[in-house]
Design an enzyme around this catalytic site. Sequence first.
Site, PDB file in Angstrom:
ATOM      1  N   PRO A  90     -22.956 -55.030  17.715  1.00  0.00           N
ATOM      2  CA  PRO A  90     -21.742 -55.345  18.180  1.00  0.00           C
ATOM      3  C   PRO A  90     -22.095 -55.705  19.642  1.00  0.00           C
ATOM      4  O   PRO A  90     -23.073 -55.448  20.365  1.00  0.00           O
ATOM      5  CB  PRO A  90     -21.390 -53.976  18.226  1.00  0.00           C
ATOM      6  CG  PRO A  90     -22.177 -52.895  18.274  1.00  0.00           C
ATOM      7  CD  PRO A  90     -23.393 -53.779  17.525  1.00  0.00           C
ATOM      8  N   SER A 118     -26.432 -48.873  28.563  1.00  0.00           N
ATOM      9  CA  SER A 118     -26.561 -49.249  27.379  1.00  0.00           C
ATOM     10  C   SER A 118     -25.745 -49.028  26.174  1.00  0.00           C
ATOM     11  O   SER A 118     -24.765 -48.393  26.243  1.00  0.00           O
ATOM     12  CB  SER A 118     -28.270 -48.775  26.967  1.00  0.00           C
ATOM     13  OG  SER A 118     -27.868 -47.395  26.404  1.00  0.00           O
ATOM     14  N   LYS A 119     -26.265 -49.673  25.219  1.00  0.00           N
ATOM     15  CA  LYS A 119     -25.238 -49.424  23.757  1.00  0.00           C
ATOM     16  C   LYS A 119     -25.186 -48.002  23.487  1.00  0.00           C
ATOM     17  O   LYS A 119     -23.958 -47.621  22.743  1.00  0.00           O
ATOM     18  CB  LYS A 119     -25.871 -50.607  22.630  1.00  0.00           C
ATOM     19  CG  LYS A 119     -25.717 -51.919  22.902  1.00  0.00           C
ATOM     20  CD  LYS A 119     -25.902 -52.635  21.788  1.00  0.00           C
ATOM     21  CE  LYS A 119     -26.043 -54.142  21.833  1.00  0.00           C
ATOM     22  NZ  LYS A 119     -25.966 -54.888  20.656  1.00  0.00           N
ATOM     23  N   ARG A 120     -26.184 -47.385  23.599  1.00  0.00           N
ATOM     24  CA  ARG A 120     -25.978 -45.742  23.233  1.00  0.00           C
ATOM     25  C   ARG A 120     -25.487 -45.078  24.164  1.00  0.00           C
ATOM     26  O   ARG A 120     -25.110 -44.031  23.959  1.00  0.00           O
ATOM     27  CB  ARG A 120     -27.439 -45.613  23.269  1.00  0.00           C
ATOM     28  CG  ARG A 120     -28.418 -45.747  21.721  1.00  0.00           C
ATOM     29  CD  ARG A 120     -29.694 -45.436  21.781  1.00  0.00           C
ATOM     30  NE  ARG A 120     -30.439 -46.374  22.806  1.00  0.00           N
ATOM     31  CZ  ARG A 120     -30.755 -47.692  22.583  1.00  0.00           C
ATOM     32  NH1 ARG A 120     -30.387 -48.290  21.302  1.00  0.00           N
ATOM     33  NH2 ARG A 120     -31.352 -48.442  23.551  1.00  0.00           N
ATOM     34  N   ASP A 121     -25.055 -45.325  25.315  1.00  0.00           N
ATOM     35  CA  ASP A 121     -24.463 -44.567  26.403  1.00  0.00           C
ATOM     36  C   ASP A 121     -23.104 -44.313  25.993  1.00  0.00           C
ATOM     37  O   ASP A 121     -22.573 -43.193  26.152  1.00  0.00           O
ATOM     38  CB  ASP A 121     -24.281 -45.170  27.692  1.00  0.00           C
ATOM     39  CG  ASP A 121     -25.794 -45.182  28.481  1.00  0.00           C
ATOM     40  OD1 ASP A 121     -26.484 -44.067  28.180  1.00  0.00           O
ATOM     41  OD2 ASP A 121     -26.336 -45.991  29.128  1.00  0.00           O
TER      42      ASP A 121
END
Length: 505
Positions: free
Chosen positions: A15, A261-264
């Site tokens: 995404p 980041s994308k994971r945050d």
Amino acid sequence: MKEVRVRFAPSPTGPLHIGGVRTALYNYLFAKKNGGKMILRIEDTDQTRFVPGAEEYIVKSLDWCGIKFDESDIVGGEYGPYRQSDRKPLYKQYSDQLIANGFAYYAFDTAEELDKYRAEAESQKKTFIYNAESRKTLRNSLTIAAEEVEKMIAEGVPYTVRFKMPENYEVRMHDIIRGDIKVNTNTLDDKVLFKSDGMPTYHLANIVDDHLMKISHVIRGEEWLPSMPLHVLLYQAFGWEAPEFAHLPLLLKPDGNGKLSKRDGDRLGFPVFPLRWVDPKSGEVSSGYRESGYYSEAFINMLALLGWNPGTEQEIFSMEELIEAFSFEHCNKSGARFNVDKTKWFNHEYLLKKSSEEVGEEYLQWLETEKGIKADRDYVVKVAGLVKDRVNFVKELWDQSFFFFEAPTTYDEVTVKKRWKENSPELMRMAKELINSIDDFSAENIEKVLNEWITSNELGMGPVMNGLRLMLVGAGKGPHIHEILELLGKEEALKRIDKGLEVLA
Ligand code: GLU
């Protein structure tokens, strides 16, 4: 300035992160400000990282944001195709050209061999890099005789084409945001440009396409700054004029420690994606701004100010105003910290700017889908008008107005303890009679009658209002009592007082 043509060039490997949206936004603002063209190019040459649905997600997200493209796979254009996998046959000639002119070479080292060199270097606490020094001893067309190379290629021995990084050469570059930059090539490696499967790598495809698509300005995230010397050298090697470059500051975590980041996102309690995303492999769901109740205008306004400032105190900008105000002069070099509260504040401001009718319509929908409540439109519009300044999102209206849709059946314990006094039942009986006698049931008149009654009988504003609030709302919250009374209407108000007295007295 020559014709402005900019591109947003995402790789559909997942995404689109909000940092990517901001890159697209700044490209768009710059293009529109300068009467230029905005191009969407899908960079999908790395097939190992392909994620199904990612390209559709990117297109939908940008559409939701109001970022429009003049050229893309969907709208077409003179410089297509706009998806790199559809341009595959085009790249080999450029790789060949670089080899023929001595700017690149074939490398036959296998993945296993390279792994071995890396491990060996590591055991001596060094890092292996394929560069001017090491290439002299590795298996490539610089060390192997020309006939042998030809034979290997004819036999189908797998190869990569690597850029022959010049030795000890100072690459001088200019970045619109960062100014002049110098990098010595001894710090760089011989990047792979092309693979024997016929696919170019990002670096080659990106330069070739920017050139063929006549891109005037490359505007992208700071994470691509380390690639800039190679890209500039590639332009020189081809003998092409390089575009101008602008590397945008990173988006940082709220505490300023590192890149967002994308994971945050969901871990830190806010979305990092414009739309909800369901990972096709793991099924893991990541929340989106749209689904969290943000208006796209508020989201865009917030993003625009992460890395750019207008140079004035103005904070609320429509897309048109952003286009008008945008310039790289006011872009920062240092990273921009993401701020969740500020993001919500933007949504609050956009919600406030909407009319009660607009917010009411949205709330009407929400009530039906989330609560199964089919309410009267005009009633909901009035409710929305009364409480909209207390919320950041339409979904938060419920907490401020549920009592307009359902009569209390329980009464908040803490409020009862604090506000329900010995004389409260008597006060409420009297108030009920008074309310019953009011003919003009407008908030204004109700307020007047109640106030006169309270003052002339010295009843105290607090005890009466607090008691009524408990009867009508079931808790110690909500807008002014007279506003609640008007909207509920006399009949419903009396019913609620009766019920309250029955339960509490
Ligand atoms: N495909 C690259 C990306 O995913 C594009 C970088 C660039 O704009 O050159 O961000």
